[in-house]
Write a protein that holds these residues in place. Sequence first.
Motif, mmCIF file in Angstrom:
data_model
loop_
_atom_site.group_PDB
_atom_site.id
_atom_site.type_symbol
_atom_site.label_atom_id
_atom_site.label_comp_id
_atom_site.label_asym_id
_atom_site.label_seq_id
_atom_site.Cartn_x
_atom_site.Cartn_y
_atom_site.Cartn_z
ATOM 1 N N MET A 104 0.840 -1.202 0.000
ATOM 2 C CA MET A 104 0.000 0.000 0.000
ATOM 3 C C MET A 104 0.874 1.251 0.000
ATOM 4 O O MET A 104 0.556 2.237 -0.654
ATOM 5 C CB MET A 104 -0.931 0.006 1.211
ATOM 6 C CG MET A 104 -2.006 -1.030 1.170
ATOM 7 S SD MET A 104 -3.181 -0.677 -0.160
ATOM 8 C CE MET A 104 -4.261 -2.056 0.020
ATOM 9 N N LEU A 105 1.980 1.199 0.729
ATOM 10 C CA LEU A 105 2.913 2.335 0.737
ATOM 11 C C LEU A 105 3.538 2.534 -0.646
ATOM 12 O O LEU A 105 3.729 3.676 -1.088
ATOM 13 C CB LEU A 105 3.996 2.137 1.791
ATOM 14 C CG LEU A 105 3.553 2.336 3.235
ATOM 15 C CD1 LEU A 105 4.636 1.866 4.194
ATOM 16 C CD2 LEU A 105 3.210 3.795 3.483
ATOM 17 N N ILE A 106 3.847 1.455 -1.318
ATOM 18 C CA ILE A 106 4.376 1.559 -2.687
ATOM 19 C C ILE A 106 3.315 2.188 -3.584
ATOM 20 O O ILE A 106 3.622 3.061 -4.412
ATOM 21 C CB ILE A 106 4.822 0.178 -3.205
ATOM 22 C CG1 ILE A 106 6.020 -0.331 -2.396
ATOM 23 C CG2 ILE A 106 5.163 0.244 -4.699
ATOM 24 C CD1 ILE A 106 6.360 -1.798 -2.631
ATOM 25 N N SER A 107 2.063 1.782 -3.415
ATOM 26 C CA SER A 107 0.961 2.373 -4.186
ATOM 27 C C SER A 107 0.852 3.869 -3.919
ATOM 28 O O SER A 107 0.614 4.660 -4.828
ATOM 29 C CB SER A 107 -0.368 1.698 -3.834
ATOM 30 O OG SER A 107 -0.408 0.390 -4.305
ATOM 31 N N MET A 108 1.033 4.245 -2.660
ATOM 32 C CA MET A 108 0.970 5.666 -2.293
ATOM 33 C C MET A 108 2.056 6.461 -3.015
ATOM 34 O O MET A 108 1.810 7.555 -3.518
ATOM 35 C CB MET A 108 1.120 5.819 -0.778
ATOM 36 C CG MET A 108 1.093 7.257 -0.308
ATOM 37 S SD MET A 108 -0.519 8.022 -0.397
ATOM 38 C CE MET A 108 -1.227 7.369 1.100
ATOM 39 N N GLY A 109 3.248 5.905 -3.082
ATOM 40 C CA GLY A 109 4.334 6.584 -3.799
ATOM 41 C C GLY A 109 4.013 6.760 -5.270
ATOM 42 O O GLY A 109 4.250 7.828 -5.851
ATOM 43 N N ARG B 231 -5.990 9.497 -0.124
ATOM 44 C CA ARG B 231 -6.655 9.513 1.187
ATOM 45 C C ARG B 231 -7.107 8.104 1.576
ATOM 46 O O ARG B 231 -6.947 7.679 2.721
ATOM 47 C CB ARG B 231 -7.868 10.454 1.174
ATOM 48 C CG ARG B 231 -7.530 11.904 1.428
ATOM 49 C CD ARG B 231 -8.772 12.735 1.713
ATOM 50 N NE ARG B 231 -9.762 12.689 0.643
ATOM 51 C CZ ARG B 231 -9.789 13.493 -0.401
ATOM 52 N NH1 ARG B 231 -8.871 14.423 -0.539
ATOM 53 N NH2 ARG B 231 -10.725 13.387 -1.312
ATOM 54 N N MET B 232 -7.657 7.382 0.606
ATOM 55 C CA MET B 232 -8.110 6.019 0.877
ATOM 56 C C MET B 232 -6.928 5.114 1.239
ATOM 57 O O MET B 232 -7.025 4.302 2.156
ATOM 58 C CB MET B 232 -8.861 5.460 -0.334
ATOM 59 C CG MET B 232 -10.185 6.160 -0.601
ATOM 60 S SD MET B 232 -10.966 5.599 -2.109
ATOM 61 C CE MET B 232 -11.706 4.072 -1.512
ATOM 62 N N LEU B 233 -5.826 5.252 0.507
ATOM 63 C CA LEU B 233 -4.631 4.467 0.817
ATOM 64 C C LEU B 233 -4.113 4.790 2.206
ATOM 65 O O LEU B 233 -3.748 3.898 2.973
ATOM 66 C CB LEU B 233 -3.533 4.716 -0.222
ATOM 67 C CG LEU B 233 -3.724 4.057 -1.582
ATOM 68 C CD1 LEU B 233 -2.753 4.649 -2.598
ATOM 69 C CD2 LEU B 233 -3.545 2.549 -1.477
ATOM 70 N N SER B 234 -4.095 6.064 2.544
ATOM 71 C CA SER B 234 -3.613 6.486 3.857
ATOM 72 C C SER B 234 -4.458 5.878 4.975
ATOM 73 O O SER B 234 -3.923 5.370 5.970
ATOM 74 C CB SER B 234 -3.629 8.009 3.952
ATOM 75 O OG SER B 234 -3.182 8.432 5.203
ATOM 76 N N THR B 235 -5.773 5.911 4.816
ATOM 77 C CA THR B 235 -6.672 5.314 5.807
ATOM 78 C C THR B 235 -6.434 3.814 5.917
ATOM 79 O O THR B 235 -6.364 3.258 7.017
ATOM 80 C CB THR B 235 -8.143 5.590 5.423
ATOM 81 O OG1 THR B 235 -8.346 7.002 5.392
ATOM 82 C CG2 THR B 235 -9.107 4.965 6.413
ATOM 83 N N PHE B 236 -6.287 3.159 4.773
ATOM 84 C CA PHE B 236 -6.060 1.715 4.748
ATOM 85 C C PHE B 236 -4.749 1.377 5.466
ATOM 86 O O PHE B 236 -4.697 0.466 6.296
ATOM 87 C CB PHE B 236 -6.007 1.241 3.297
ATOM 88 C CG PHE B 236 -6.298 -0.219 3.111
ATOM 89 C CD1 PHE B 236 -5.536 -1.195 3.732
ATOM 90 C CD2 PHE B 236 -7.325 -0.627 2.285
ATOM 91 C CE1 PHE B 236 -5.796 -2.541 3.540
ATOM 92 C CE2 PHE B 236 -7.603 -1.967 2.093
ATOM 93 C CZ PHE B 236 -6.839 -2.928 2.726
#
Length: 112
Positions: A66-71, A96-101
């Motif tokens: 998920m962190l890779i997706s955020m980047g 925002r959705m990734l951060s919450t997840f």
Amino acid sequence: MRDFGGLKVWQRSHRLTLAVYEATGTFPPEETYGLTAQLRRCSASVPANIAEGCGRSGDAELARFMLISMGSASELEYLDARKHRRHSRQTREVKRMLSTFITRLRHNILKC
């Protein structure tokens, strides 16, 4: 193993990828191997990493993907906000959705 297709964040990031492909189709031909290719790669990377993380074992590995997706989603903010306002809004929503997840996953990991 989780079903990534049922995750709203995956669904929205997939729609964002399709929108980025459409938007970059209007870029000048000289950008085909530059900006167009980079934006398409990073947009496709978001749902792909969510899917890969769902196929891994445990919340810690899912959180890493998920962190890779955020980047990758952060790279999409390069699009001109005036010309691509809808894409900017979609990118912010996915982030925002990734951060919450990620926050929920980290909370679950710490509880164990």
